[in-house]
Design a protein around this motif. Structure first.
Motif, PDB file in Angstrom:
ATOM      1  N   UNK A 213      63.208  52.940  96.131  1.00 47.47           N
ATOM      2  CA  UNK A 213      62.392  51.907  96.670  1.00 47.47           C
ATOM      3  C   UNK A 213      62.928  50.959  97.644  1.00 47.47           C
ATOM      4  N   UNK A 214      64.284  50.964  97.802  1.00 50.86           N
ATOM      5  CA  UNK A 214      64.926  50.073  98.444  1.00 50.86           C
ATOM      6  C   UNK A 214      65.009  48.668  97.677  1.00 50.86           C
ATOM      7  N   UNK A 215      65.323  47.547  98.310  1.00 49.69           N
ATOM      8  CA  UNK A 215      65.358  46.213  97.633  1.00 49.69           C
ATOM      9  C   UNK A 215      63.884  45.670  97.815  1.00 49.69           C
ATOM     10  N   UNK A 216      63.270  45.284  96.905  1.00 53.38           N
ATOM     11  CA  UNK A 216      61.894  44.613  96.908  1.00 53.38           C
ATOM     12  C   UNK A 216      61.862  43.653  95.777  1.00 53.38           C
ATOM     13  N   UNK A 217      60.590  43.118  95.809  1.00 53.30           N
ATOM     14  CA  UNK A 217      60.358  41.923  94.920  1.00 53.30           C
ATOM     15  C   UNK A 217      61.325  40.785  94.746  1.00 53.30           C
ATOM     16  N   UNK A 218      61.818  40.481  95.949  1.00 49.98           N
ATOM     17  CA  UNK A 218      63.024  39.461  96.284  1.00 49.98           C
ATOM     18  C   UNK A 218      62.640  38.239  95.829  1.00 49.98           C
ATOM     19  N   UNK A 219      63.653  37.587  95.283  1.00 52.36           N
ATOM     20  CA  UNK A 219      63.627  36.184  94.872  1.00 52.36           C
ATOM     21  C   UNK A 219      64.660  35.248  95.382  1.00 52.36           C
ATOM     22  N   UNK A 220      64.480  33.969  95.584  1.00 50.27           N
ATOM     23  CA  UNK A 220      65.367  33.218  96.381  1.00 50.27           C
ATOM     24  C   UNK A 220      65.472  31.775  95.728  1.00 50.27           C
ATOM     25  N   UNK A 221      66.660  30.942  95.730  1.00 53.44           N
ATOM     26  CA  UNK A 221      66.227  29.705  95.312  1.00 53.44           C
ATOM     27  C   UNK A 221      67.544  28.738  95.874  1.00 53.44           C
ATOM     28  N   UNK A 222      67.405  27.517  95.871  1.00 52.51           N
ATOM     29  CA  UNK A 222      68.260  26.536  96.144  1.00 52.51           C
ATOM     30  C   UNK A 222      68.101  25.370  95.200  1.00 52.51           C
ATOM     31  N   UNK A 223      69.082  24.857  94.690  1.00 54.24           N
ATOM     32  CA  UNK A 223      69.212  23.716  93.648  1.00 54.24           C
ATOM     33  C   UNK A 223      70.263  22.939  94.045  1.00 54.24           C
ATOM     34  N   UNK A 224      69.811  21.914  94.232  1.00 53.39           N
ATOM     35  CA  UNK A 224      70.690  20.569  94.473  1.00 53.39           C
ATOM     36  C   UNK A 224      70.679  19.719  93.476  1.00 53.39           C
ATOM     37  N   UNK A 225      71.942  19.290  92.950  1.00 51.55           N
ATOM     38  CA  UNK A 225      72.019  18.159  91.844  1.00 51.55           C
ATOM     39  C   UNK A 225      73.198  17.107  92.461  1.00 51.55           C
ATOM     40  N   UNK A 226      72.981  15.985  92.337  1.00 52.56           N
ATOM     41  CA  UNK A 226      73.610  14.707  92.653  1.00 52.56           C
ATOM     42  C   UNK A 226      73.490  13.949  91.350  1.00 52.56           C
ATOM     43  N   UNK A 227      74.806  13.284  91.090  1.00 48.19           N
ATOM     44  CA  UNK A 227      74.872  12.414  89.978  1.00 48.19           C
ATOM     45  C   UNK A 227      76.249  11.450  90.111  1.00 48.19           C
ATOM     46  N   UNK A 228      76.037  10.360  89.353  1.00 46.95           N
ATOM     47  CA  UNK A 228      77.241   9.468  89.698  1.00 46.95           C
ATOM     48  C   UNK A 228      76.813   8.068  88.731  1.00 46.95           C
ATOM     49  N   UNK A 229      78.049   7.263  88.749  1.00 46.16           N
ATOM     50  CA  UNK A 229      77.726   5.797  88.033  1.00 46.16           C
ATOM     51  C   UNK A 229      77.297   4.965  89.144  1.00 46.16           C
ATOM     52  N   UNK A 230      76.691   3.894  88.705  1.00 47.06           N
ATOM     53  CA  UNK A 230      76.517   2.477  89.519  1.00 47.06           C
ATOM     54  C   UNK A 230      76.498   1.379  88.686  1.00 47.06           C
TER      55      UNK A 230
END
Length: 955
Positions: A213-230
């Motif tokens: 079939x080749x490659x099909x049903x593709x999925x993609x994702x970007x996940x950004x996380x930022x954390x810290x004290x204040x």
């Protein structure tokens, strides 16, 4: 009090085997993390109890899935990962197109989403947009998940209603510091070489794919996380943003789904709503309706003459979505600030927008309406008029009656376009009251809006006009184009386009919760123990509201492909609750009683819909010697009927299955079928639905009583050596006054076999004996309080940790043996009881008796390897009547046992960059082909190999 070493050991045991063997890739690191955390904190709270203590974990069996395991799986959807766990049956997933909701659901033990409670940081998740109130885990940010704790064995006294089967608690990493970006992608690949199904399609003349079939049903994702004290370390904030997308994949992409199989998976079937139309034709009866006592079933030859051809069906499979296209964005934050030890306010905010499209086969007339057509209609040929004269004695000025089955291939596929918008906000304060007592109070508001637009379905009134079957000539109606359905291949896209319509609805779900509790230890202990008695006292108020707003097209069921009307719905309820828990150490440091603890819990819930009800629990946690523990528990749960179960309007719809009294050679005798409403003249002449779909009458019931459930667990936890841990837990869940519907197949079989009026009164056949042509034949399946259900099984977990070549090697396993999955449809009908354990049938979702997952992990520091083996045992075909042996592809007498091998690797390039690559289902196993009356089960791999990779950047 226990020393910190003892605390660390208790936590490690909870993770390693009380939690049921977490992911092998992360088991060692997670245990170390738990030990480190135990040294830092005085008290912890474990899923299954709100009591915060430093010296013991809950007695309830808990399975833990770590963040690393989710990453190793390569899945971008949380529900896909959790559905591989033996305790969870696949529920709402991206593989649903017909009737798609767009939600992602979790279903513990197969008792239904409505009996599985989903939590975030120990607090109830908002409804996902449906009338059941079930959560949509699509809105969970996978990158921020620290671990997932799955508690089986009930939890209603601790968390409230819906925790009948148990609880799934997502623990978020709200202490994250730094910057992290996860980039991931995946795709499927399959070798289309199924000789059996290709042979069936060759016989039917259908097209299908072959080779890779080749490659099909593709999925993609970007996940950004930022954390810290204040604020000089007094406050901490974590924010995230995610984007995910998966591309569509149709059934046509795989040979094993390129044809619509018949019920026995022995030939390519399809729908009687064909490209070349099929007709039921009769002279009108005395009332002007269809005369089922004298009719023909015909189609057209190339000269547009009526001919008999019962094999004229449409292969509707290829155009259906196998996997829906889906795109999601989500943002959120977790913030806390310490004013002092007595006041630490916090906030949780989550927002998601998800868009998806569920495409299914083209619309059609679906034999839905009885049309009265003039003998002199210009749509007819002279040859057709001659047939009407010769067969029915009709002439000029007369009319004939017809049900038409014509597939709208000229107009394109139907589709449901769905958009979810949901948000959840929690604001609260926690803190210390004194050295031994603390409090937590919060308010929570969640809301979900679902916009659903259904396009390209036949609009019933326009079909009637275009056929001049409304008593008015089409030529006299503005913009009316005649529907040339009686001409062979006579319909053009221009004719088809104006015959379709659009329907729309909006669903609104709102939830408000106020919660407050205090927890701590008293200044006394029992005579045989040093550890004080601990308790929690709390109150909660919850209000749920739901509204479904539909347009006139949905409300009146004007689209022929909907199976009936979709009505508006508005409803809600509120509940006021008081609850308490006690943890009572009875013995400590004694011979054969290193620790003996009794846990008690009680909750009183006052619903404005069903009144006041009590839930409670009792548990024993006995540690006779170091590293061995016996645990037992009893939980009483009361589940109130949800909004849909109470208030859904009653209307026609469709169910998938089989009418054993249809066909030329019915499964039941003439006398048995007579019980179901089939006359002697109809016996052997009732046409079955080629698509395996029949009419049902569904809806809510405002007089429902609550469900009453009792759950028992008994388990042994042990550390055989420093390297080997295990746990084994027996469990049973019994539910009385079950809220649900009697399976349509059960209604037919019990009526036929027993003649019991409780079943037979719910079967309504039309004048021809059919349950699918027109709208007069159907089975009543509205909500009611059924008799009972009993689930029974054993969970087994084990972990082995050692070193090979100076590097850690770990092997973990989770297994579930389903002993009983028993349904009793109605009180007083023991003959109707059936058991779905190890069985698939028209009334049983496939339930292997054995399911297990084994993980093997080898960690070489910067380089790590993981192998996962997933196993589903053999499932017998409860509807099989032949004597053929089982086959790897075909259900036959059974679905063969399925074993999947997943391999993955991790490489840490430097302290900032980590890469992962993996292949799931490396041997490209296919799901079993079960025919059009059974669902093979979404926990089987659907699309072949899954190849995935990711890169994580952390600073």
């Amino acid at each position: 009090m226990y020393s910190n070493n003892k605390i660390a050991k208790a936590v490690r045991l909870a993770v390693m085997f009380g939690a049921g063997a977490t992911a092998a890739v992360s088991s060692t690191s997670f245990a170390a993390e738990a030990e480190e955390s135990a040294e830092k904190i005085e008290k912890i709270q474990v899923t299954g109890s709100r009591i915060k203590r430093a010296d013991m974990e809950t007695s309830s069996p808990i399975q833990v899935t770590s963040a690393e395991e989710i990453k190793v799986s390569g899945f971008t959807r949380v529900e896909d990962m959790l559905n591989t766990l033996p305790q969870i049956e696949a529920s709402s997933t991206v593989f649903e197109a017909n009737g798609a909701t767009g939600r992602g659901g979790l279903d513990l033990r197969g008792l239904g989403q409505q009996r599985t409670l989903v939590l975030i940081n120990g607090r109830r998740m908002q409804p996902g947009g449906g009338s059941s109130g079930a959560a949509d885990v699509n809105s969970i940010p996978a990158a921020l998940v620290q671990r997932v704790e799955v508690m089986t064995g009930g939890g209603a006294s601790v968390y409230g209603a819906d925790a009948v089967a148990g609880v799934v608690n997502f623990i978020m990493n709200d202490d994250f510091e730094g910057f992290k970006l996860d980039v991931n992608a995946g795709a499927y690949q399959h070798n289309n070489n199924n000789g059996y199904i290709q042979g069936l399609m060759d016989e039917a003349g259908f097209d299908y794919p072959s080779g890779s079939s080749g490659l099909d049903g593709e999925n993609f994702g970007l996940e950004l996380t930022i954390g810290g004290d204040f604020a000089d370390g007094k406050g901490h904030a974590v924010a995230y943003a995610t984007w995910k997308r998966n591309n569509e994949l149709k059934f046509a992409a795989r040979d094993y789904t390129s044809c619509a199989l018949n019920a026995t998976a022995s030939s390519c079937g399809g729908s009687g709503n064909a490209v070349n139309p099929n007709f039921y034709i009769s002279a009108p009866d005395a009332a002007g309706g269809f005369d089922w006592g004298n009719y023909d079933y015909v189609t057209l030859d190339s000269n547009s003459n009526f001919i008999a051809d019962p094999d004229n069906v449409y292969n509707y499979n290829p155009v259906n979505h196998f996997m829906r296209p889906d795109e999601k964005i989500a943002i959120g934050s977790f913030v806390d600030y310490e004013i002092n030890d007595h006041a630490r306010p916090y906030m949780e905010f989550m927002y998601m927008r998800d868009q998806t499209k569920g495409q299914i086969a083209e619309s059609g007339t679906f034999f839905n309406e009885n049309y009265l057509i003039d003998y002199d209609s210009p749509l007819l040929t002279d040859g057709q008029r001659g047939y009407l004269t010769d067969t029915f004695g009709l002439g000029s000025g007369d009319q004939f009656a017809t049900y038409i089955g014509k597939r709208n291939v000229e107009g394109g596929a139907r589709a449901s376009i769905i958009q979810h918008d949901s948000f959840r906000i929690v604001v609260g304060t926690e803190g210390e009251i004194n050295d031994t007592w603390s409090y937590d109070t919060s308010m929570q508001f969640g809301s979900t809006t679902v916009d659903n637009v259904y396009i390209n379905d036949f609009y019933g009134p326009r079909i009637t006009e275009a056929l001049s079957a409304s008593g008015q000539d089409c030529s006299a109606i503005a913009d009316c184009i005649p529907y040339e359905v009686f001409t062979y291949q006579g319909i053009t896209p221009e004719q088809a386009k104006p015959l379709t319509g659009t329907a729309s609805m909006v669903e609104l779900s709102d939830q408000f919760i106020f919660s407050a509790f205090v927890t701590g230890e008293f200044d006394f202990s029992m005579p045989g123990a040093d550890t004080p008695v601990a308790a929690v006292f709390g109150t909660e108020y919850r209000k749920e509201e739901y509204e479904r707003i539909v347009d006139e097209v949905y409300d009146k069921g004007l689209l022929l492909g909907q199976g009936g009307p979709t009505k508006g719905l508005i409803g809600g309820y509120s509940v006021k609750e008081l609850y308490t828990e006690f943890s009572i150490p009875l013995l400590e440091g004694k011979e054969f009683a290193e620790m003996l603890v009794v846990e008690l819990g009680y909750r009183y819930s006052d619903y404005d819909s069903i009144g006041g009800h009590s839930t409670y629990k009792a548990a024993v946690d006995w540690t006779p010697v170091d590293d061995w523990k016996v645990r037992a528990s009893y939980n009483r749960a009361v589940r109130a009927p949800n909004i849909g179960e109470l208030y859904a309007s009653q209307a026609l719809g469709l169910w998938s299955g089989d009418d054993p009294c249809a066909g030329s050679d019915p499964s039941y005798s003439a006398s048995q079928c007579a019980n179901t409403g089939v006359t002697a003249a109809q016996y052997g002449n009732v046409l079955p639905s080629p698509a395996g779909q029949y009419n049902g009458f569904f809806g809510g019931n405002p007089d429902l009583e609550p469900e009453i459930a009792d759950t028992y667990t008994l388990g042994l936890v042990g550390q055989i050596t420093d390297e080997i841990d295990f746990s084994i837990d027996y469990w049973t869940i019994s539910i009385e006054e079950v809220i649900g519907t009697v399976s349509e197949d059960v209604t037919i079989s019990q009526c036929a076999e027993t003649g019991n009026a409780a079943f037979c009164d719910n079967i309504n056949r039309n004048a021809g004996g059919s349950l699918w042509t027109g709208t007069q034949g159907y089975i009543v399946a509205t909500n009611l309080n059924l008799a009972s259900r009993k689930w029974e099984g054993v969970d087994i977990s084990a972990a082995y940790n050692t070193e090979v070549g100076g590097h850690p090697l770990s092997v973990t396993s989770m297994s579930t043996y389903m002993m009983t999955k028993e349904y009793e449809p109605l009180p007083g009908t023991p003959e109707a009881i059936y058991d779905c354990s190890g069985t698939i049938s028209a009334k049983c979702f496939p339930q292997p008796e054995w399911r297990h997952v084994v993980n093997v992990n080898y960690d070489m520091g910067d380089l790590g390897f993981n192998a996962k083996i997933r196993y589903m045992g053999e499932v017998e075909n409860g509807d099989y009547l032949g004597d053929a042996t089982k086959d790897d592809y075909i259900v036959g007498s059974a679905i063969s046992a399925q074993t999947y091998l997943d391999l993955s690797a991790r490489y840490t390039i430097n302290e900032n960059v980590t890469t992962r690559l993996g292949i799931n289902n490396i041997f490209d196993k296919e799901p079993a082909m079960t025919g059009n009356t059974m669902a093979p089960g979404a926990f089987y791999d659907q699309l072949g190999r899954y190849i995935h990779g990711s890169v994580s950047f952390a600073f």
